[in-house]
Design an enzyme around this catalytic site. Sequence first.
Site, PDB file in Angstrom:
ATOM      1  N   TYR A 124      35.844  37.504  50.366  1.00 54.46           N
ATOM      2  CA  TYR A 124      36.087  36.608  51.501  1.00 54.46           C
ATOM      3  C   TYR A 124      37.195  37.116  52.417  1.00 54.46           C
ATOM      4  CZ  TYR A 124      32.875  33.255  49.554  1.00 54.46           C
ATOM      5  OH  TYR A 124      31.737  32.640  49.103  1.00 54.46           O
ATOM      6  N   LYS A 171      32.441  39.516  36.393  1.00 50.90           N
ATOM      7  CA  LYS A 171      31.371  40.509  36.286  1.00 50.90           C
ATOM      8  C   LYS A 171      32.058  41.851  36.013  1.00 50.90           C
ATOM      9  CE  LYS A 171      26.954  41.643  36.793  1.00 50.90           C
ATOM     10  NZ  LYS A 171      25.854  41.119  35.971  1.00 50.90           N
ATOM     11  N   ASP A 204      26.324  35.900  35.589  1.00 54.94           N
ATOM     12  CA  ASP A 204      24.879  35.615  35.528  1.00 54.94           C
ATOM     13  C   ASP A 204      24.549  34.743  34.316  1.00 54.94           C
ATOM     14  OD1 ASP A 204      25.889  38.007  34.575  1.00 54.94           O
ATOM     15  OD2 ASP A 204      24.053  39.147  34.792  1.00 54.94           O
ATOM     16  N   ASP A 228      32.416  29.877  44.646  1.00 56.38           N
ATOM     17  CA  ASP A 228      31.649  29.240  45.715  1.00 56.38           C
ATOM     18  C   ASP A 228      30.231  28.934  45.221  1.00 56.38           C
ATOM     19  OD1 ASP A 228      31.006  28.289  48.170  1.00 56.38           O
ATOM     20  OD2 ASP A 228      31.127  30.189  49.243  1.00 56.38           O
TER      21      ASP A 228
END
Length: 335
Positions: A124, A171, A204, A228
């Site tokens: 972001y 991740k 995930d 988000d």
Amino acid sequence: MMHRITLIPGDGIGPEITKATLEVVEATGLKVEWEIFEAGTCAIEKYKNPLPDEVINSIRRNGVCLKGPTTTPIAEGFRSINVALRKELDLFANVRPAKSLEGINSHYKNVDIVVIRENTEDLYCGVEHRIGDFAAESIKIITAKASTRIAKFAFEYAKREGRKKVTAVHKANIMKLTDGLFLECVRNVSKEYPDIIYEEIIVDNMCMQLVRNPEIYDVILCPNLYGDIISDLCAGLVGGLGVVPGANIGDNLAVFEAVHGSAPDIAGKNIANPTALILSAAQMLKYIGESERGRKIEKALEIVIKEKLCLTPDLGGNATTEEFSIKICEKIKEL
Ligand code: NAD
């Protein structure tokens, strides 16, 4: 006591749900002088600046702001004013509770999750550029300072609110350096809170686990982008974006806003659900020391929803935004 609060009604469904929310706040008897500002698309038309300095100055002065959703142009135009506000005011923690409410038709009954999202960095930062006609690059920035700060916030939040577990989302199997640093910082902080269970999960898998068994999650701590996405997923678990509030918290400043956006598909139709912004306002009242009034709003909402007195179409009813808020005001006065 008179409170002075900055108000950004926003665009799309923003003005409708803001009007409903102000009526509900007023029904609690709270005295507020609202400093009202335009921002986003409406400000760009008027001031050629989506986030005029007066808005920032007003929030700095008042310490607190209630904000309706604002539209961000897709793949062109000005940068998100939500991101800009959070960065400019260093509102580093985004707190988004997703709790099952009795009376809402959803697949799950006992969800009570709080997503805590780092709000100032990650993808972001908007550091991106095109490389000729056929490539583009975006830079993901993760710092130890911001990761440690959000981790402390999450564990302190868990301790204060009597929560049992913090789950860090990452991740780091792929982004070994950036998400790896985030995890390293969270792990270090977790050692200072031996009474709170700490676990880590790859993003995930987190999505899949949340859909299968959301009841086992408590506080979920994420870097900006995953936070988000996961918070919208969590909204879906408890009845949709219409019912999930949010807060952007900094050291001495806070901006309260719903998780959802400007919903252009239903704007101007008087059918938007104002619950998310009303609950954000309830959080805001608690933040400014008006906890009793905040709780009254939550209680009135719970009753109206549970007894299906007057529900908006997203919750399976056919009430208008206005009818819904009138019902909540009536309930507040009975409490
Ligand atoms: P959205 O959250 O506006 O809408 C997604 C879906 O949820 C739509 O079908 C909408 O009708 C529904 N929905 C959302 N809020 C609702 C409510 N209160 N009551 C009933 N239904 C509701 O997401 P989007 O369509 O992807 O984004 C629209 C715009 O909002 C974009 O410009 C986006 O950038 C912006 N946005 C702003 C914020 C913010 O201001 N904080 C947050 C997210 C998105």
